[in-house]
Design an enzyme around this catalytic site. Structure first.
Site, short mmCIF file in Angstrom:
data_model
loop_
_atom_site.label_atom_id
_atom_site.label_comp_id
_atom_site.label_asym_id
_atom_site.label_seq_id
_atom_site.Cartn_x
_atom_site.Cartn_y
_atom_site.Cartn_z
N LYS A 1 -4.44 20.38 -69.33
CA LYS A 1 -3.31 21.18 -68.93
C LYS A 1 -3.23 22.15 -67.92
O LYS A 1 -2.55 22.08 -66.81
CB LYS A 1 -2.27 21.53 -69.74
CG LYS A 1 -2.56 22.92 -70.50
CD LYS A 1 -3.55 22.77 -71.70
CE LYS A 1 -3.87 24.09 -72.03
NZ LYS A 1 -5.25 23.82 -73.19
N HIS B 1 5.22 34.33 -74.42
CA HIS B 1 6.25 33.27 -75.01
C HIS B 1 5.86 32.61 -76.10
O HIS B 1 4.77 33.02 -76.71
CB HIS B 1 6.43 32.03 -73.84
CG HIS B 1 5.08 31.61 -73.52
ND1 HIS B 1 4.54 30.52 -74.32
CD2 HIS B 1 4.23 31.61 -72.62
CE1 HIS B 1 3.40 30.12 -73.65
NE2 HIS B 1 3.03 30.73 -72.64
N THR C 1 -0.89 35.69 -67.77
CA THR C 1 -0.50 34.91 -66.75
C THR C 1 1.01 35.39 -66.27
O THR C 1 1.43 35.26 -65.17
CB THR C 1 -0.30 33.56 -66.70
OG1 THR C 1 0.10 33.24 -67.87
CG2 THR C 1 -1.72 33.05 -66.52
N ARG D 1 -6.67 28.77 -61.95
CA ARG D 1 -5.65 29.69 -61.55
C ARG D 1 -6.26 30.52 -60.50
O ARG D 1 -7.17 30.51 -60.16
CB ARG D 1 -5.59 30.57 -62.87
CG ARG D 1 -5.21 29.95 -64.25
CD ARG D 1 -4.02 30.19 -64.69
NE ARG D 1 -3.90 29.24 -66.00
CZ ARG D 1 -4.60 29.42 -67.02
NH1 ARG D 1 -5.36 30.28 -66.97
NH2 ARG D 1 -4.20 28.79 -68.07
N ASP E 1 -7.81 23.49 -79.59
CA ASP E 1 -8.29 22.97 -78.36
C ASP E 1 -9.28 23.98 -77.91
O ASP E 1 -10.10 23.91 -77.05
CB ASP E 1 -7.03 22.95 -77.42
CG ASP E 1 -6.35 24.14 -77.13
OD1 ASP E 1 -6.24 25.02 -78.22
OD2 ASP E 1 -5.70 24.61 -76.08
#
Length: 434
Positions: free
Chosen positions: A83, A46, A41, A87, A200
């Site tokens: 969350k 990160h 993305t 997209r 998850d």
RNA sequence: GGGGGAGUACCAGAGCGGUCAAAUGGGGCAGACUGUAAAUCUGUUGGCGCAGCCUUCGGAGGUUCGAAUCCUCCCUCCCCCA
């Protein structure tokens, strides 16, 4: 050729949440290819990506073959597990650009160049999904998995039954199948037998193993391994600060800020993170933990953690600068020490600190502190906030607390050119007069 | 297609004609204490020329001396039935 027991290694590091039966046997029997998915993305990783990457790192160190899967296709859909919203489609140029950037960062962790058979590789599911027609997909893939099976996944159930259920689009529902197909594809083309990810992802991963089993028969081997989601002891979300994500790209997060992030971890978190994000051995870590207990204020754990990750991502030199800057900003540093710095040192130390330029007239005229903090430097978004913070004793100039009636003048300049503004304890700004 | 419900500040969520820049909780920020930790306590959390004024309660109109609160239309979302 298996240097270490991969699963054992992850286990003591607290990086195993769940695994399918037979996973350990598979890994001890032969060099095994395994993959972790990464959403492209942005054009930088990160620190939230780091756990998966460390899993791949340990995998490779144990003699197995890591694959990093860029989710060019799946990233466009969005996992229903919460969350992430659905997209937008990235255009292909952006996707490829992101992919290249991510690969450079991954290369700091994984060996893409070795001649050894367990050389790391990067794949992108966009490459095999882009020309897969809908009709072909539902005929070849969709028919192997029942809706009942898909509905039983927690991520789906939650969306259907939750009190505040918000509904789920067909696209989101399909996500697990598309991701499952990745595993099948990699199984067939890369002999990939294991998918790893955060806990998850368990449901999505097992859809993959199930798909492989149903399509290729029960002798086909496919395994899943997940790690616990990284949390903070105080319940906050890992890897986020008020200014957003902590990126590996020094343009997005300066090495100084990156270093500070790790240094700032609570004791509890540091003890957990050091096992996950560094390669230090069990003995080394246990020794550090003991030292830490005896002298908690020295924060050995945080320092070791911050050092190792910063070096890996940004290099030795960047680490040194970050440490120096931290020393001056948080150490016993006083206004005097600041004033003694020559310009070059000052600039290199504050490289990672956000800076603002203002015109010299403002200072020679002497400026009202509130005007200075807002209209001139935009350090505060509003005068009300600046006023409030001043009243609360939360603003310092050159490491000295100031009151709201101060007039900023040339006497406040360091090297006749700079002013160090501090908002609270940890937020620094370098004002440069031109 | 039919019926019902909801959209309020960063989030959750009260308010249902004036006393509302809007309760409460969470989060954020700051201060004290410390170790650039955790916990705790305190303050603060729309803007400004700050005992006053200005712009906010999905959007646009309207009723009223006065609306987040009432009416009309529109948009978005959710639930149930078909």
């Amino acid at each position: 050729m298996m240097h270490k027991n991969f699963v054992e290694e992850l286990r003591w590091r607290g990086m195993i949440h769940d695994l399918t039966p037979g996973t350990e046997e598979q890994l001890s029997n032969e060099m095994t290819t395994a993959y972790v998915g990464i959403d492209p993305t942005a054009d930088s990783l990160h620190i939230g990506h780091l756990v998966g990457i460390m899993m791949l790192k340990h995998l490779q160190m144990a003699g197995h073959r890591p694959l990093a899967l860029i989710g060019g296709a799946t990233g466009m859909i969005g996992d229903p597990s919460g969350k992430s919203q659905e997209r937008n489609l990235l255009d292909e140029a952006t996707l490829r650009h992101n992919q290249e950037c991510l690969k450079l960062q991954l290369a700091k962790f994984l060996d893409f160049k070795t001649e050894a058979p367990n050389k790391a590789a990067l794949v992108n599911n966009y490459d095999w999904m882009k020309s897969f027609s809908f009709l072909d997909f539902i005929r070849e893939i969709g028919k192997h998995i029942t809706v009942n099976y898909m509905m039983s996944k927690d991520s789906v159930k939650k969306r259907l039954t939750a009190e505040n259920a918000t509904g789920m689009s067909f696209t989101e529902f399909t996500y697990q199948l598309v991701q499952g197909y990745d595993f099948l594809h990699l199984h067939q083309h890369e002999n990939c037998k294991l998918q790893m990810g955060g806990s998850d992802q368990w449901g999505n991963i097992t859809t993959g193993t199930e798909l492989i089993r149903r399509k290729l028969g029960s002798e086909a081997k496919a395994f899943a391994l997940t790690c616990p989601l990284i949390t903070k002891a105080d319940g906050g979300k890992f890897g986020k600060t008020e200014s957003g994500n902590i990126w590996l790209d020094p343009e997005k997060t300066t090495p100084y800020a990156f270093y500070q992030f790790w240094l700032n971890c609570s004791d509890e978190d540091a003890a957990k993170y050091i096992k996950i994000f560094t390669l230090m051995t069990r003995q080394e870590i246990e020794k550090l933990e003991q030292e830490h207990q005896q002298a908690p204020h020295q924060r050995q754990l945080q320092k070791a953690l911050a050092q190792e990750i910063t070096i890996r991502v940004h290099g030795e030199e960047a680490l040194q600068l970050a440490e120096e800057a931290s020393q001056i900003l948080f150490g016993k540093g006083t206004t005097d020490a600041l004033r003694k710095l020559d310009e070059k040192t000052l600039l290199s130390v504050f490289e990672g600190v956000p800076s603002v330029e203002i015109s010299r007239d403002i200072i020679t005229e002497t400026a009202d502190i509130i005007e200075f903090l807002t209209t001139h430097t935009a350090i505060f978004p509003s005068k009300g906030e600046a006023r409030r913070m001043l009243k609360d004793n939360g603003v310092s100039l050159n490491k000295e607390k100031v009151k709201d009636d101060l007039q900023v003048g040339t006497a406040d300049l360091l090297n006749n050119k700079y002013i160090l503004v501090q908002k609270g304890k940890k937020n620094y700004y370098l004002v440069r007069v031109v």
